[in-house]
Design a protein around this motif. Structure first.
Motif, PDB file in Angstrom:
ATOM      1  N   THR A  36       0.850  -1.183   0.000  1.00 25.35           N
ATOM      2  CA  THR A  36       0.000   0.000   0.000  1.00 25.35           C
ATOM      3  C   THR A  36       0.890   1.238   0.000  1.00 25.35           C
ATOM      4  OG1 THR A  36      -1.794  -1.112   1.165  1.00 25.35           O
ATOM      5  CG2 THR A  36      -1.754   1.288   1.277  1.00 25.35           C
ATOM      6  N   LYS A  37       0.631   2.133  -0.962  1.00 29.47           N
ATOM      7  CA  LYS A  37       1.367   3.385  -1.076  1.00 29.47           C
ATOM      8  C   LYS A  37       0.441   4.536  -0.728  1.00 29.47           C
ATOM      9  CE  LYS A  37       4.982   5.912  -2.096  1.00 29.47           C
ATOM     10  NZ  LYS A  37       5.701   5.865  -3.376  1.00 29.47           N
ATOM     11  N   ALA A  38       0.939   5.473   0.064  1.00 28.12           N
ATOM     12  CA  ALA A  38       0.159   6.644   0.437  1.00 28.12           C
ATOM     13  C   ALA A  38       0.955   7.903   0.137  1.00 28.12           C
ATOM     14  CB  ALA A  38      -0.223   6.595   1.915  1.00 28.12           C
ATOM     15  N   LEU A  39       0.274   8.942  -0.318  1.00 31.62           N
ATOM     16  CA  LEU A  39       0.879  10.238  -0.598  1.00 31.62           C
ATOM     17  C   LEU A  39       0.040  11.335   0.040  1.00 31.62           C
ATOM     18  CD1 LEU A  39       1.547   9.964  -4.463  1.00 31.62           C
ATOM     19  CD2 LEU A  39       3.165   9.471  -2.614  1.00 31.62           C
ATOM     20  N   VAL A  40       0.698  12.360   0.536  1.00 34.31           N
ATOM     21  CA  VAL A  40       0.028  13.613   0.864  1.00 34.31           C
ATOM     22  C   VAL A  40       0.356  14.567  -0.271  1.00 34.31           C
ATOM     23  CG1 VAL A  40      -0.105  15.570   2.446  1.00 34.31           C
ATOM     24  CG2 VAL A  40       0.083  13.234   3.346  1.00 34.31           C
ATOM     25  N   VAL A  41      -0.688  15.038  -0.954  1.00 30.83           N
ATOM     26  CA  VAL A  41      -0.513  15.819  -2.175  1.00 30.83           C
ATOM     27  C   VAL A  41      -1.131  17.191  -1.985  1.00 30.83           C
ATOM     28  CG1 VAL A  41      -0.881  15.899  -4.663  1.00 30.83           C
ATOM     29  CG2 VAL A  41      -0.638  13.686  -3.518  1.00 30.83           C
ATOM     30  N   CYS A  42      -0.333  18.219  -2.245  1.00 29.52           N
ATOM     31  CA  CYS A  42      -0.783  19.605  -2.162  1.00 29.52           C
ATOM     32  C   CYS A  42      -0.970  20.145  -3.581  1.00 29.52           C
ATOM     33  CB  CYS A  42       0.236  20.451  -1.405  1.00 29.52           C
ATOM     34  SG  CYS A  42      -0.141  22.223  -1.371  1.00 29.52           S
ATOM     35  N   PRO A  43      -2.085  20.831  -3.874  1.00 25.80           N
ATOM     36  CA  PRO A  43      -2.287  21.334  -5.234  1.00 25.80           C
ATOM     37  C   PRO A  43      -1.241  22.345  -5.674  1.00 25.80           C
ATOM     38  CG  PRO A  43      -3.988  22.149  -3.740  1.00 25.80           C
ATOM     39  CD  PRO A  43      -3.232  21.102  -3.003  1.00 25.80           C
ATOM     40  N   GLU A  44      -0.620  23.038  -4.728  1.00 28.68           N
ATOM     41  CA  GLU A  44       0.394  24.027  -5.083  1.00 28.68           C
ATOM     42  C   GLU A  44       1.815  23.489  -4.988  1.00 28.68           C
ATOM     43  OE1 GLU A  44      -1.945  24.833  -2.623  1.00 28.68           O
ATOM     44  OE2 GLU A  44      -3.292  25.842  -4.051  1.00 28.68           O
ATOM     45  N   ARG A  45       2.084  22.636  -4.006  1.00 32.45           N
ATOM     46  CA  ARG A  45       3.472  22.224  -3.734  1.00 32.45           C
ATOM     47  C   ARG A  45       3.775  20.772  -4.109  1.00 32.45           C
ATOM     48  NH1 ARG A  45       4.360  23.230   2.281  1.00 32.45           N
ATOM     49  NH2 ARG A  45       2.093  22.938   2.432  1.00 32.45           N
ATOM     50  N   GLY A  46       2.797  20.060  -4.626  1.00 31.63           N
ATOM     51  CA  GLY A  46       3.037  18.682  -5.037  1.00 31.63           C
ATOM     52  C   GLY A  46       3.022  17.710  -3.871  1.00 31.63           C
ATOM     53  N   VAL A  47       3.828  16.648  -3.969  1.00 27.28           N
ATOM     54  CA  VAL A  47       3.860  15.597  -2.941  1.00 27.28           C
ATOM     55  C   VAL A  47       4.644  16.086  -1.728  1.00 27.28           C
ATOM     56  CG1 VAL A  47       4.593  13.250  -2.403  1.00 27.28           C
ATOM     57  CG2 VAL A  47       3.648  13.765  -4.656  1.00 27.28           C
ATOM     58  N   LEU A  48       3.960  16.105  -0.577  1.00 25.68           N
ATOM     59  CA  LEU A  48       4.589  16.581   0.663  1.00 25.68           C
ATOM     60  C   LEU A  48       5.085  15.432   1.538  1.00 25.68           C
ATOM     61  CD1 LEU A  48       1.999  19.328   1.719  1.00 25.68           C
ATOM     62  CD2 LEU A  48       4.009  19.564   0.249  1.00 25.68           C
ATOM     63  N   GLY A  49       4.530  14.269   1.364  1.00 23.12           N
ATOM     64  CA  GLY A  49       4.932  13.126   2.180  1.00 23.12           C
ATOM     65  C   GLY A  49       4.470  11.839   1.548  1.00 23.12           C
ATOM     66  N   SER A  50       5.179  10.752   1.838  1.00 15.74           N
ATOM     67  CA  SER A  50       4.804   9.448   1.292  1.00 15.74           C
ATOM     68  C   SER A  50       5.026   8.369   2.337  1.00 15.74           C
ATOM     69  CB  SER A  50       5.616   9.131   0.030  1.00 15.74           C
ATOM     70  OG  SER A  50       6.988   8.992   0.333  1.00 15.74           O
ATOM     71  N   GLY A  51       4.321   7.280   2.184  1.00  8.79           N
ATOM     72  CA  GLY A  51       4.473   6.132   3.069  1.00  8.79           C
ATOM     73  C   GLY A  51       4.188   4.850   2.316  1.00  8.79           C
ATOM     74  N   TYR A  52       4.778   3.764   2.763  1.00  6.63           N
ATOM     75  CA  TYR A  52       4.576   2.472   2.108  1.00  6.63           C
ATOM     76  C   TYR A  52       4.535   1.383   3.171  1.00  6.63           C
ATOM     77  CZ  TYR A  52       5.192  -1.574  -0.950  1.00  6.63           C
ATOM     78  OH  TYR A  52       5.012  -2.766  -1.603  1.00  6.63           O
ATOM     79  N   ALA A  53       3.651   0.404   2.945  1.00  4.95           N
ATOM     80  CA  ALA A  53       3.580  -0.769   3.813  1.00  4.95           C
ATOM     81  C   ALA A  53       3.422  -2.002   2.939  1.00  4.95           C
ATOM     82  CB  ALA A  53       2.418  -0.651   4.793  1.00  4.95           C
ATOM     83  N   GLU A  54       4.267  -2.979   3.151  1.00 11.28           N
ATOM     84  CA  GLU A  54       4.254  -4.181   2.320  1.00 11.28           C
ATOM     85  C   GLU A  54       3.084  -5.091   2.683  1.00 11.28           C
ATOM     86  OE1 GLU A  54       7.437  -7.530   0.722  1.00 11.28           O
ATOM     87  OE2 GLU A  54       7.637  -6.788   2.778  1.00 11.28           O
ATOM     88  N   VAL A  55       2.564  -5.779   1.668  1.00 12.17           N
ATOM     89  CA  VAL A  55       1.570  -6.829   1.835  1.00 12.17           C
ATOM     90  C   VAL A  55       2.122  -8.074   1.149  1.00 12.17           C
ATOM     91  CG1 VAL A  55      -0.744  -7.609   1.202  1.00 12.17           C
ATOM     92  CG2 VAL A  55      -0.387  -5.245   1.933  1.00 12.17           C
ATOM     93  N   ARG A  56       1.986  -9.217   1.797  1.00 11.62           N
ATOM     94  CA  ARG A  56       2.508 -10.457   1.223  1.00 11.62           C
ATOM     95  C   ARG A  56       1.372 -11.445   0.988  1.00 11.62           C
ATOM     96  NH1 ARG A  56       7.603 -10.760  -0.889  1.00 11.62           N
ATOM     97  NH2 ARG A  56       7.616 -12.995  -0.373  1.00 11.62           N
ATOM     98  N   PRO A  57       0.780 -11.457  -0.209  1.00  9.06           N
ATOM     99  CA  PRO A  57      -0.232 -12.475  -0.496  1.00  9.06           C
ATOM    100  C   PRO A  57       0.386 -13.868  -0.476  1.00  9.06           C
ATOM    101  CG  PRO A  57       0.353 -11.274  -2.499  1.00  9.06           C
ATOM    102  CD  PRO A  57       1.035 -10.579  -1.365  1.00  9.06           C
ATOM    103  N   ARG A  58      -0.436 -14.850  -0.163  1.00  6.23           N
ATOM    104  CA  ARG A  58       0.022 -16.235  -0.087  1.00  6.23           C
ATOM    105  C   ARG A  58      -0.328 -16.953  -1.393  1.00  6.23           C
ATOM    106  NH1 ARG A  58      -2.847 -15.303   4.578  1.00  6.23           N
ATOM    107  NH2 ARG A  58      -4.579 -16.612   3.855  1.00  6.23           N
ATOM    108  N   HIS A  59       0.673 -17.500  -2.049  1.00  7.37           N
ATOM    109  CA  HIS A  59       0.476 -18.254  -3.283  1.00  7.37           C
ATOM    110  C   HIS A  59       0.504 -19.738  -2.939  1.00  7.37           C
ATOM    111  CE1 HIS A  59       1.007 -14.771  -6.035  1.00  7.37           C
ATOM    112  NE2 HIS A  59       1.704 -14.313  -5.016  1.00  7.37           N
ATOM    113  N   ARG A  60      -0.619 -20.404  -3.129  1.00  4.16           N
ATOM    114  CA  ARG A  60      -0.751 -21.810  -2.760  1.00  4.16           C
ATOM    115  C   ARG A  60      -0.942 -22.670  -4.003  1.00  4.16           C
ATOM    116  NH1 ARG A  60      -5.636 -21.966   1.043  1.00  4.16           N
ATOM    117  NH2 ARG A  60      -5.152 -24.189   0.949  1.00  4.16           N
ATOM    118  N   PRO A  61      -0.671 -23.969  -3.888  1.00  6.68           N
ATOM    119  CA  PRO A  61      -0.832 -24.850  -5.055  1.00  6.68           C
ATOM    120  C   PRO A  61      -2.239 -24.772  -5.629  1.00  6.68           C
ATOM    121  CG  PRO A  61       0.331 -25.988  -3.287  1.00  6.68           C
ATOM    122  CD  PRO A  61      -0.141 -24.695  -2.712  1.00  6.68           C
ATOM    123  N   GLY A  62      -2.325 -25.008  -6.941  1.00  5.75           N
ATOM    124  CA  GLY A  62      -3.617 -25.005  -7.602  1.00  5.75           C
ATOM    125  C   GLY A  62      -4.097 -23.631  -8.018  1.00  5.75           C
ATOM    126  N   GLY A  63      -3.192 -22.650  -8.042  1.00  8.15           N
ATOM    127  CA  GLY A  63      -3.583 -21.313  -8.475  1.00  8.15           C
ATOM    128  C   GLY A  63      -4.306 -20.498  -7.424  1.00  8.15           C
TER     129      GLY A  63
END
Length: 476
Positions: free
Chosen positions: A15-42
């Motif tokens: 998940t990516k997050a941004l704080v965006v200002c219409p005048e100054r652009g991106v003021l801050g960002s954050g990221y958090a990983e997600v790990r989906p589980r891939h199991r046999p059989g698709g």
């Protein structure tokens, strides 16, 4: 109301997050990983709690870095990922079945005689990639309790208490009447979901509710599926142009105007967005594995990470005759053969890691080129350029390969997080009805433009070899 907004893009692997200002652009960002589980059989699953926690973690990090209050929140979502949950408590009743999950293939096979009807009604081919087959599978095999929805409806309910989904995300279910943008009783009946309580369908920019999950109360005013958010951020708001986002998969969308276009070239027809009650539509094609194919190559020890694509692939002049079909989670558009699996052919004792990297880049680029050709056929006019975004656009090797096989310029977005920026624009539009879309969108300019470097006949040879490899897949 003007001021910075918080935009959150809840994706498959993070998940990516941004704080965006219409005048100054991106003021801050954050990221958090997600790990989906891939199991046999698709089977591909995710912990719903991890999805929600990632939204909070990424959003709070962006706000902390920005050091400012925000006036609104925009949320982009995965689209076809589904779960069952208790609307009284918000408690998940199942894991989230991720869009790549193939367990509903037998259910789709049962509905095969209704595939043409469903496609005409909803714009989508019959495939477990979409939400409805997985929703029906949950009802058959896991639980009849609670509600079963796409993940955005659950996230919004957790954040605000509202029970809604936006028109673009609803269009990814195969339960939406595409022409009238409302739930289809016929589609619900075919899937055995008649009588289900479904979320209200909203515009992509309007007040939804408020949340205190990030601290001070913030109104949620933008809601959209991820690929359509990127289409908007790329300023592709009129027919005749296309974008491709290279993330977990690669997704090509082409705007078709205010009427759905049901072509015969293998692409899905779906809602791009609904703004102020007016619906725009797009054509949509997918490569199910792009960055996930790179991760697979890294898991095998061929490369360390995506950062190795260029140095490793650049060590050899070509793929050495190796051909890769990136169907590691099924073969998507324009073939729609989800039961097929990928292939690596042409291997020899002289095959190196560089050849494998080159083959992977060529395989992804070749399928995207097939999607672009299908979009041009359905639109009735060639695509002049392709605008691209997403993490894999950092690979000059992949982008040059894409331009070569497409035989068109490839314009790499200077916006590294197009999906989140699209959600930010919608959050602004949802707070200020007088604002026009052009005013809310960030300026667009390419960070790089890749022109074809090989002649058309050589590109045609590469693509013919790729199509031959697709035709030779076991079961095809």
């Amino acid at each position: 109301m003007t001021g910075p907004v918080l935009a959150v893009d809840q994706g498959t692997s993070g998940t990516k997050a941004l704080v965006v200002c219409p005048e100054r652009g991106v003021l801050g960002s954050g990221y958090a990983e997600v790990r989906p589980r891939h199991r046999p059989g698709g089977l591909v699953e995710a912990d719903p709690g991890e999805l929600y926690d990632s939204v909070l973690a990424a959003g709070r990090r962006a706000l902390a870095e920005a050091g400012t209050d925000v006036v609104a929140l925009g949320l982009a979502n995965q689209g076809e990922t589904v779960l069952a949950w208790d609307p009284a408590t918000g408690r998940p009743l199942t894991d989230a079945l991720v869009w790549q999950d193939r367990r509903a293939e037998p259910l789709c096979a049962e509905l095969d005689e209704h595939a043409p009807e469903l496609r005409q009604l909803t714009g989508l081919p019959l495939d477990p990639y979409f939400a409805a087959p997985k929703m029906a599978w949950i009802r058959r095999h896991l639980t009849r309790e609670g509600v079963v929805t796409t993940s955005d409806a659950w996230l919004v309910h957790r954040l605000t208490g509202a029970f809604v989904t936006d028109a673009a995300t609803a269009g990814r279910t195969q339960l939406l009447d595409l022409d009238h943008v409302r739930w289809s009783p016929r589609a619900l009946d075919l899937y055995g979901l008649a009588g289900e309580r479904l979320p209200e369908i909203t515009d992509v920019a309007q007040p939804i509710g408020t949340t205190r999950a990030f601290g001070p109360e913030i109104p949620l005013t933008g809601l959209i599926v991820d690929q359509q958010a990127a289409l908007l951020a790329q300023r592709l708001t009129a027919p005749g142009a296309a974008k491709c986002t290279y993330g977990t998969g690669a997704f090509l969308l082409a705007h078709t105007g205010e009427r759905p276009r049901r072509g015969g070239s293998g692409l899905a027809s779906c809602v791009a967005w609904r703004l102020a009650g007016t619906t725009s539509y797009c054509l949509d094609g997918q490569v199910y594995t792009a960055a996930s194919a790179v991760r697979w190559l890294a898991d095998l020890g061929v490369i360390g990470s995506a950062a190795d694509l260029d140095p490793v692939g650049g060590a050899v002049p070509d793929s050495g005759g190796v051909t890769f079909v990136p169907a590691l989670a099924g073969l998507a558009a324009p073939w729609w053969r989800g039961e097929l699996r990928g292939s690596l052919t042409g291997l020899g004792l002289d095959t190196t890691a560089g050849h494998l990297v080159r083959a992977l880049c060529e395989g992804v680029a070749a399928q995207v080129a097939e999607l672009a050709d299908a979009a041009a056929a359905d639109l009735g006019t060639p695509l002049t350029t392709l605008r691209v975004d997403g993490g894999l656009t950092r690979s000059a090797l992949l982008m040059q390969t894409q331009a070569d096989l497409l035989q068109r310029p490839v314009e790499v977005s200077a916006l590294p997080d197009a999906t989140a920026l699209g959600a930010a624009a919608l959050a602004r539009l949802g707070t200020d009805p007088a604002l026009g879309a052009d005013e809310a969108l960030p300026p667009w300019q390419p960070a790089a433009v890749y022109e074809p470097r090989i002649p058309a006949d050589r590109a045609a040879e590469h693509r013919a070899r790729f199509r031959a490899a697709v035709a030779a897949l076991p079961g095809s």
